[in-house]
Scaffold this motif. Sequence first.
Motif, PDB file in Angstrom:
ATOM      1  N   LYS A 104       0.825  -1.208   0.000  1.00  0.00           N
ATOM      2  CA  LYS A 104       0.000   0.000   0.000  1.00  0.00           C
ATOM      3  C   LYS A 104       0.860   1.259   0.000  1.00  0.00           C
ATOM      4  CE  LYS A 104      -2.717  -1.243   3.529  1.00  0.00           C
ATOM      5  NZ  LYS A 104      -3.747  -1.058   4.567  1.00  0.00           N
TER       6      LYS A 104
ATOM      7  N   MET B 267       3.254   1.713  -3.229  1.00  0.00           N
ATOM      8  CA  MET B 267       2.576   2.253  -4.409  1.00  0.00           C
ATOM      9  C   MET B 267       2.694   3.779  -4.450  1.00  0.00           C
ATOM     10  SD  MET B 267      -1.346   1.414  -5.309  1.00  0.00           S
ATOM     11  CE  MET B 267      -1.151  -0.340  -5.136  1.00  0.00           C
TER      12      MET B 267
ATOM     13  N   PRO C  56       5.972  11.930  -7.988  1.00  0.00           N
ATOM     14  CA  PRO C  56       6.581  12.518  -9.198  1.00  0.00           C
ATOM     15  C   PRO C  56       7.996  13.051  -8.976  1.00  0.00           C
ATOM     16  CG  PRO C  56       4.408  13.429  -8.777  1.00  0.00           C
ATOM     17  CD  PRO C  56       4.815  12.707  -7.544  1.00  0.00           C
TER      18      PRO C  56
ATOM     19  N   ARG D  90       9.254  -3.319  -8.388  1.00  0.00           N
ATOM     20  CA  ARG D  90       7.892  -3.557  -8.874  1.00  0.00           C
ATOM     21  C   ARG D  90       6.993  -3.894  -7.711  1.00  0.00           C
ATOM     22  NH1 ARG D  90       9.527  -7.949 -13.124  1.00  0.00           N
ATOM     23  NH2 ARG D  90      11.123  -6.399 -13.441  1.00  0.00           N
TER      24      ARG D  90
ATOM     25  N   ASN E  49      -1.901  -1.361 -12.759  1.00  0.00           N
ATOM     26  CA  ASN E  49      -0.528  -1.241 -12.242  1.00  0.00           C
ATOM     27  C   ASN E  49       0.493  -1.134 -13.371  1.00  0.00           C
ATOM     28  OD1 ASN E  49      -1.374  -1.299  -9.594  1.00  0.00           O
ATOM     29  ND2 ASN E  49      -1.054  -3.489  -9.329  1.00  0.00           N
TER      30      ASN E  49
ATOM     31  N   SER F 256       0.160   2.359 -14.892  1.00  0.00           N
ATOM     32  CA  SER F 256       0.677   3.440 -14.043  1.00  0.00           C
ATOM     33  C   SER F 256       2.180   3.339 -13.811  1.00  0.00           C
ATOM     34  CB  SER F 256      -0.063   3.464 -12.708  1.00  0.00           C
ATOM     35  OG  SER F 256       0.121   2.235 -12.048  1.00  0.00           O
ATOM     36  N   GLY F 257       2.805   2.232 -14.234  1.00  0.00           N
ATOM     37  CA  GLY F 257       4.259   2.111 -14.092  1.00  0.00           C
ATOM     38  C   GLY F 257       4.700   1.338 -12.869  1.00  0.00           C
ATOM     39  N   LEU F 258       3.756   0.714 -12.184  1.00  0.00           N
ATOM     40  CA  LEU F 258       4.135  -0.063 -10.998  1.00  0.00           C
ATOM     41  C   LEU F 258       4.656  -1.448 -11.365  1.00  0.00           C
ATOM     42  CD1 LEU F 258       1.143   0.911  -8.698  1.00  0.00           C
ATOM     43  CD2 LEU F 258       3.526   1.508  -8.315  1.00  0.00           C
ATOM     44  N   LEU F 259       4.243  -1.932 -12.526  1.00  0.00           N
ATOM     45  CA  LEU F 259       4.701  -3.241 -12.996  1.00  0.00           C
ATOM     46  C   LEU F 259       5.184  -3.109 -14.437  1.00  0.00           C
ATOM     47  CD1 LEU F 259       1.837  -5.598 -11.724  1.00  0.00           C
ATOM     48  CD2 LEU F 259       4.193  -5.606 -10.925  1.00  0.00           C
ATOM     49  N   PRO F 260       6.215  -3.863 -14.799  1.00  0.00           N
ATOM     50  CA  PRO F 260       6.674  -3.785 -16.189  1.00  0.00           C
ATOM     51  C   PRO F 260       5.994  -4.856 -17.049  1.00  0.00           C
ATOM     52  CG  PRO F 260       8.250  -5.006 -14.858  1.00  0.00           C
ATOM     53  CD  PRO F 260       7.095  -4.696 -13.964  1.00  0.00           C
TER      54      PRO F 260
ATOM     55  N   PHE G  41       6.894   2.216 -17.172  1.00  0.00           N
ATOM     56  CA  PHE G  41       7.824   1.645 -16.202  1.00  0.00           C
ATOM     57  C   PHE G  41       9.151   2.416 -16.119  1.00  0.00           C
ATOM     58  CE2 PHE G  41      10.533  -1.702 -14.258  1.00  0.00           C
ATOM     59  CZ  PHE G  41       9.775  -1.875 -13.101  1.00  0.00           C
TER      60      PHE G  41
ATOM     61  N   LEU H  52       5.044  10.693 -14.169  1.00  0.00           N
ATOM     62  CA  LEU H  52       4.429  10.493 -12.850  1.00  0.00           C
ATOM     63  C   LEU H  52       3.606  11.710 -12.410  1.00  0.00           C
ATOM     64  CD1 LEU H  52       7.451   8.789 -11.040  1.00  0.00           C
ATOM     65  CD2 LEU H  52       5.397   7.670 -11.882  1.00  0.00           C
ATOM     66  N   ALA H  53       4.052  12.899 -12.856  1.00  0.00           N
ATOM     67  CA  ALA H  53       3.321  14.118 -12.481  1.00  0.00           C
ATOM     68  C   ALA H  53       2.030  14.265 -13.265  1.00  0.00           C
ATOM     69  CB  ALA H  53       4.206  15.334 -12.704  1.00  0.00           C
TER      70      ALA H  53
ATOM     71  N   LEU I 226      -3.058   7.638  -9.643  1.00  0.00           N
ATOM     72  CA  LEU I 226      -3.683   6.334  -9.407  1.00  0.00           C
ATOM     73  C   LEU I 226      -4.296   6.317  -8.013  1.00  0.00           C
ATOM     74  CD1 LEU I 226      -4.042   3.163  -9.923  1.00  0.00           C
ATOM     75  CD2 LEU I 226      -1.827   2.917  -8.828  1.00  0.00           C
TER      76      LEU I 226
ATOM     77  N   ALA J 143      -5.665   3.584  -5.712  1.00  0.00           N
ATOM     78  CA  ALA J 143      -5.792   2.138  -5.563  1.00  0.00           C
ATOM     79  C   ALA J 143      -6.923   1.808  -4.600  1.00  0.00           C
ATOM     80  CB  ALA J 143      -4.481   1.578  -5.061  1.00  0.00           C
TER      81      ALA J 143
ATOM     82  N   GLU K  40      -6.698  -0.225  -2.054  1.00  0.00           N
ATOM     83  CA  GLU K  40      -6.068  -0.134  -0.733  1.00  0.00           C
ATOM     84  C   GLU K  40      -4.942   0.882  -0.837  1.00  0.00           C
ATOM     85  OE1 GLU K  40      -6.828  -1.979   2.090  1.00  0.00           O
ATOM     86  OE2 GLU K  40      -8.590  -2.695   1.010  1.00  0.00           O
ATOM     87  N   PHE K  41      -4.866   1.778   0.125  1.00  0.00           N
ATOM     88  CA  PHE K  41      -3.845   2.829   0.031  1.00  0.00           C
ATOM     89  C   PHE K  41      -3.359   3.193   1.427  1.00  0.00           C
ATOM     90  CE2 PHE K  41      -8.166   4.425  -0.160  1.00  0.00           C
ATOM     91  CZ  PHE K  41      -8.210   5.211   0.966  1.00  0.00           C
ATOM     92  N   SER K  42      -2.292   3.943   1.458  1.00  0.00           N
ATOM     93  CA  SER K  42      -1.713   4.349   2.734  1.00  0.00           C
ATOM     94  C   SER K  42      -1.472   5.857   2.700  1.00  0.00           C
ATOM     95  CB  SER K  42      -0.398   3.587   2.903  1.00  0.00           C
ATOM     96  OG  SER K  42       0.387   4.178   3.876  1.00  0.00           O
TER      97      SER K  42
ATOM     98  N   PRO L 193      -0.073   9.370   5.164  1.00  0.00           N
ATOM     99  CA  PRO L 193       0.645   9.720   6.398  1.00  0.00           C
ATOM    100  C   PRO L 193      -0.302  10.284   7.465  1.00  0.00           C
ATOM    101  CG  PRO L 193       1.059  11.341   4.695  1.00  0.00           C
ATOM    102  CD  PRO L 193       0.248  10.270   4.060  1.00  0.00           C
TER     103      PRO L 193
END
Lengths: 281, 270
Positions: A91, A94, A100, A280, B46, B49-53, B67, B74-75, B79, B81, B83-85, B87
């Motif tokens: 989580k 990601m 960026p 990844r 994913n 968005s570049g999280l997986l190739p 990727f 990225l700017a 994305l 998701a 589930e996210f996190s 701060p």
Amino acid sequence: MNNSFFSPSRFARLAAYDLKTKYKTYLIAVVAAFVGFTIINYLFLDADEAEIVSRTLNHLTYSHSLASFTVCLTAFFVCAGFSFPALSSKKSAMGYILLPASTFEKYLLEFLIKIVIAFGVFLLVYYLAANLSASIAEPIFNNRNADFLELKHARIDLQPFTFRFVYKNTYITTVQSGSAYVDTIDKVSVMGTFFVGSILLFLFNIRLFFKRFSLIKTVIAGFFVYYLFFQLMSLLGIAFTGDKNTAYDFKFFYPYYDYLFIFTIITLIVLGYYKLKEKRL
Amino acid sequence: MLEIQNLYFSYKRKQPLFEDFSLSLPDGCIVGLLGKNGAGKTTLLNIVSGLLPPQAGKIAVNGFTPFERKPAFLADVSLIAEEFSLPQVSIAAYTSALQPLYPKFDGAKLDKILAEFELSRANRLHKLSHGQRKKFLIAFALASNCRLLILDEPTNGLDIPSKSQFRKILVSSITDEQTVLISTHQVRDIENIIDSIAVLDNGRAVFADTLENLSRRFRFELADTLPTNALYAEKSIGGQRVILPNDADSEETEIDLELFFNFITNKTYE
């Protein structure tokens, strides 16, 4: 595009993001380190009380314990193992990966915060904690040994902690421990710094190298790396000198250790960067 | 804008998820990405968005290879998701920390959307419910004005009024240059806002077209008896929901996305 790799303004924005969102964690870590180091230093002083009294009576200066510094340095190393905290879960990883900024900027920022700045803060915090614990211990020890000291007209006066003590003690310990071919203090310092640096860099990159069970994997990997290293040195020692008695006597390679550790540090930095780049989910 | 050609992707020791997968999406559309459980919707997001190739094939988003994760890419991609996190800081602190990294970020737009979601900058993120945090992320993503918004199950965790708010806000907040890719199981939550659909099945995009074209080609009716030319039918209260070919001169009908999805995934579409 040139600034795809590094842009000072973007790096500054990334650093600001990191500090604004994590300043509490950093503050807590500094306060916890200060309290922890003070307690550790006091405990080591307490264990050395008899020696402190004896040295006072013999008009000798007590040098602060190298062991307490080593314990606190180990704690710092463990903390370095928690670098790249965002990569601990899918989580948070990601969000971190998709920030960026370039991979180089992310790696550089983590390196500066967790290694360069953190080490500076560690030294400062340790210095303050060691002196605080000394100033706490001094009246306690004088009070505990009041009768005895009064008879000798003496008073415990703990010298302020300085890093010169650590430096001097490292040299004395290394020479006394039988490292016969350690001839100069400069050699010890340079080699020791690079050796410590290579371990620190390895710990710094743990989360990039291993996805799960990073601590266990690090211990196993570290064990095998050092086992192979010593075996290799032993075999090469025999091969170069033809003397089987030189096995595990690394004198032959001693002049090259600096280069070996520098090479290790550079390799770990480059490897860590590429692991982050290829990270990844 | 989004171009995927002959994508191949497989997780370790598993059947390939995508084999020779191709998909092309133009700028300025809201696309519903539909598929059964395990069809690879999240994996596709994913990859995009570049999280997986991708293991083979080509993928281009806004002219970038995802990727490579170049900062400019990225700017311009956001994305959200499932589930996210986040701060443990306030919305104001998080926004002031993160918004400088998004050059097209619009603070006024964020405030407007936050107000519509009944949130304020003073709210502390860790004290909000999962649904409220998701609403904040949606607001932030929309305010970032990224060219590609990727939403994975955006309505999961939202209450009924919030789902309707989400639809309204999404439609009113995006511009013609932005593309929104929404992956969901909740077809009904998005059927009124999307203008295209892409259906994933057995590692391929088995259907990808605009709803306008879909409506031109098919009729969706509730029939008492099964018409002879029915392409697909499902029993329902009051008769049968059927899909029929649309003749050139027939009137267009309201699309039943759920029925169409079942049709596509139960039968090879030609």
